[in-house]
Design an enzyme around this catalytic site. Structure first.
Site, PDB file in Angstrom:
ATOM      1  CG  PHE A 140       0.417  -1.594  -8.749  1.00  0.00           C
ATOM      2  CD1 PHE A 140      -0.746  -1.818  -9.456  1.00  0.00           C
ATOM      3  CD2 PHE A 140       0.325  -1.256  -7.410  1.00  0.00           C
ATOM      4  CE1 PHE A 140      -1.994  -1.716  -8.842  1.00  0.00           C
ATOM      5  CE2 PHE A 140      -0.917  -1.145  -6.780  1.00  0.00           C
ATOM      6  CZ  PHE A 140      -2.075  -1.385  -7.497  1.00  0.00           C
ATOM      7  CG  ASP A 225       5.210   3.697  -5.118  1.00  0.00           C
ATOM      8  OD1 ASP A 225       5.242   3.382  -3.911  1.00  0.00           O
ATOM      9  OD2 ASP A 225       4.228   3.483  -5.846  1.00  0.00           O
ATOM     10  CE  LYS A 254       0.476  -2.151  -0.499  1.00  0.00           C
ATOM     11  NZ  LYS A 254       0.906  -1.855  -1.854  1.00  0.00           N
TER      12      LYS A 254
HETATM   13  C1  LIG Z   1       0.118  -1.041  -2.860  1.00  0.00           C
HETATM   14  C2  LIG Z   1       0.907  -0.088  -3.665  1.00  0.00           C
HETATM   15  C3  LIG Z   1       0.386   1.169  -4.041  1.00  0.00           C
HETATM   16  C4  LIG Z   1      -1.038   1.586  -3.755  1.00  0.00           C
HETATM   17  O1  LIG Z   1      -1.359   1.635  -2.409  1.00  0.00           O
HETATM   18  P1  LIG Z   1      -2.922   1.647  -1.986  1.00  0.00           P
HETATM   19  O2  LIG Z   1      -2.887   1.840  -0.503  1.00  0.00           O
HETATM   20  O3  LIG Z   1      -3.483   0.321  -2.399  1.00  0.00           O
HETATM   21  O4  LIG Z   1      -3.551   2.768  -2.718  1.00  0.00           O
HETATM   22  C5  LIG Z   1       1.217   2.043  -4.730  1.00  0.00           C
HETATM   23  N1  LIG Z   1       2.471   1.698  -5.051  1.00  0.00           N
HETATM   24  C6  LIG Z   1       3.002   0.509  -4.713  1.00  0.00           C
HETATM   25  C7  LIG Z   1       4.424   0.208  -5.086  1.00  0.00           C
HETATM   26  C8  LIG Z   1       2.235  -0.436  -4.030  1.00  0.00           C
HETATM   27  O5  LIG Z   1       2.756  -1.631  -3.738  1.00  0.00           O
END
Ligand SMILES: *Cc1c(COP(=O)(O)O)cnc(C)c1O
Length: 399
Positions: A140, A225, A254
């Site tokens: 994700f 990520d 985040k």
């Molecule tokens: C939440 C998340 C995203 C996307 O972040 P947004 O601010 O919602 O675009 C990407 N990668 C990971 C691992 C995430 O948990």
């Protein structure tokens, strides 16, 4: 207005892209939130780890208010007196020489993908338009068209084509499969150190280390990520540190703003980031002084309140307690630090009914992938609150 009224309004007017738990939050403070009826709950989701510092951390609120009273947006057409300090502090904190600041996590992932392709063409010498980036099954990384193009989850991508080409998925946690998939056109490998939305999937020990070696051997960029795993959540500042691994590109978001604004960042090695020039990337709100001031304070809170260390100690305790539970429903408890997934047995079906029971007891949690309950409270959680929460979870799941 009452709970049902708000829910009805949202159901009537908002496009139906979420399936929330039936609670309407009106206020938050620290680890707690209150609904419109005045009932208090422990936030065990933390905005998917955007609230590692807790709700409305006083120092971050103060930074927000002070900056809001000075200047909020300049665009990068002009310099402002917050963005340069944020990028300096981010680079000093992480040891990377250069950073791109964006807003949402998905945007920071996109910036990393652009950087990797650019490097592939200009440095690695991949023929034009041929660059390939490897990703993982069940990843994700966000919701933009290019980012869903990397997804292997049909619900996220089907119906939204044509999708962006140039990506191929390999099994997560399998270093040999990664090595076998690399071709001379592979420029990068994008990976979450722990798959959060995928169901809190922890790869085998040594995976990231092996991935680093493979990427080095084949001249492929390692792109981590850490939007969900980073900034203290797993018990280190970044989860890659658990294996002493330094990615070539590091993506965060985040908790970078303590849940107050969308602020994300992509950090990278000089050889990659120096390829960008004016006009090649940007964002009207990216690096805005309000977000920059908030992010600077949010980072200081993480370091000065020793949130990674807290997550490490408290996470070990919570994991021990949850693993000791004797439940007819639970298949496995897994995770690292305060990123914990309680996986139910397949035959139990959706975890939603347990989330509803936990809500009645004052804990807000939500299932991911139907059968996994994620326990990821703010890292500032006091010990006695954690002890209470773990007891409540056991009481519900031990049935
Ligand atoms: C939440 C998340 C995203 C996307 O972040 P947004 O601010 O919602 O675009 C990407 N990668 C990971 C691992 C995430 O948990």
């Amino acid at each position: 207005m009452h709970t049902e009224d708000y829910i009805e309004l949202e159901k009537r007017y908002a496009t139906n892209t979420y399936n929330p738990l039936e609670v309407v939050i009106a206020r938050g403070e620290g680890v707690w939130v209150w609904d419109v009826e005045g009932k208090r709950y422990l936030d065990c989701l933390s905005g998917y780890s955007a609230l590692n510092q807790g709700h409305r951390h006083p120092r971050i609120v103060q930074a927000l208010i002070e900056q809001a009273q000075r200047v909020t947006l300049t665009s990068r057409a002009f310099y402002n007196n917050q963005f340069p300090l944020l990028v300096k502090e981010l680079c000093e904190l992480t040891g990377y020489p250069r950073v791109i600041v964006m807003n949402s996590g998905a945007e920071a992932v996109e910036a990393a993908l652009k950087a990797a392709r650019l490097w592939g063409y200009r440095v690695k010498g991949v023929p034009d338009e041929q660059a390939e980036i490897l990703v993982c099954d069940h990843n994700f990384h966000g919701r933009t068209i290019t980012v869903i193009s990397l997804s292997t989850t049909p619900l996220y991508k089907h119906g939204f084509g044509p999708l962006t080409p140039g990506f191929r998925a390999v099994p997560f946690g399998d270093a040999a499969a990664l090595e076998a998939a690399i071709t001379p056109h592979t420029v990068g490998f994008l990976v979450e150190p722990i798959q959060g939305e995928g169901g809190v999937i922890v790869p085998p020990t040594g995976y990231l280390h092996a991935v680093r070696e493979i990427c080095d051997r084949h001249n492929v960029l390692l792109i981590a990520d850490e939007i969900q795993t980073g900034l203290g959540r797993t018990g280190k500042l970044f989860a890659c540190e658990w294996e002493g691994v330094r990615p070539d590109l590091l993506v965060m978001g985040k908790a970078l703003s303590g849940g107050m604004m969308p602020v994300s960042a992509t950090l990278g090695r000089q050889e990659i980031m120096e390829l960008f020039g004016p006009g090649m990337h940007g964002s009207t709100f990216g690096g805005n002084p309000l977000g920059a001031a908030v992010a600077r304070e949010a980072l200081r809170v993480i370091i000065e309140e020793r949130l990674p260390e807290r997550a490490c100690e408290l996470g070990a305790y919570a994991m021990r307690e949850l693993r000791a539970m004797r439940s007819p429903y639970v298949a496995e408890v897994r995770g690292k630090g305060l990123l914990i997934g309680i996986a139910l047995k397949e035959e139990v079906g959706s975890a939603r009914r347990f989330c509803k029971l936990l809500k009645e007891r004052g804990l807000l949690m939500l299932e991911t992938h139907h059968t996994v309950i994620r326990f990821a409270p703010p890292l500032i959680i006091p010990e006695d609150v954690l002890t209470w929460a773990v007891g409540e979870i056991r009481a519900v799941l031990e049935g």
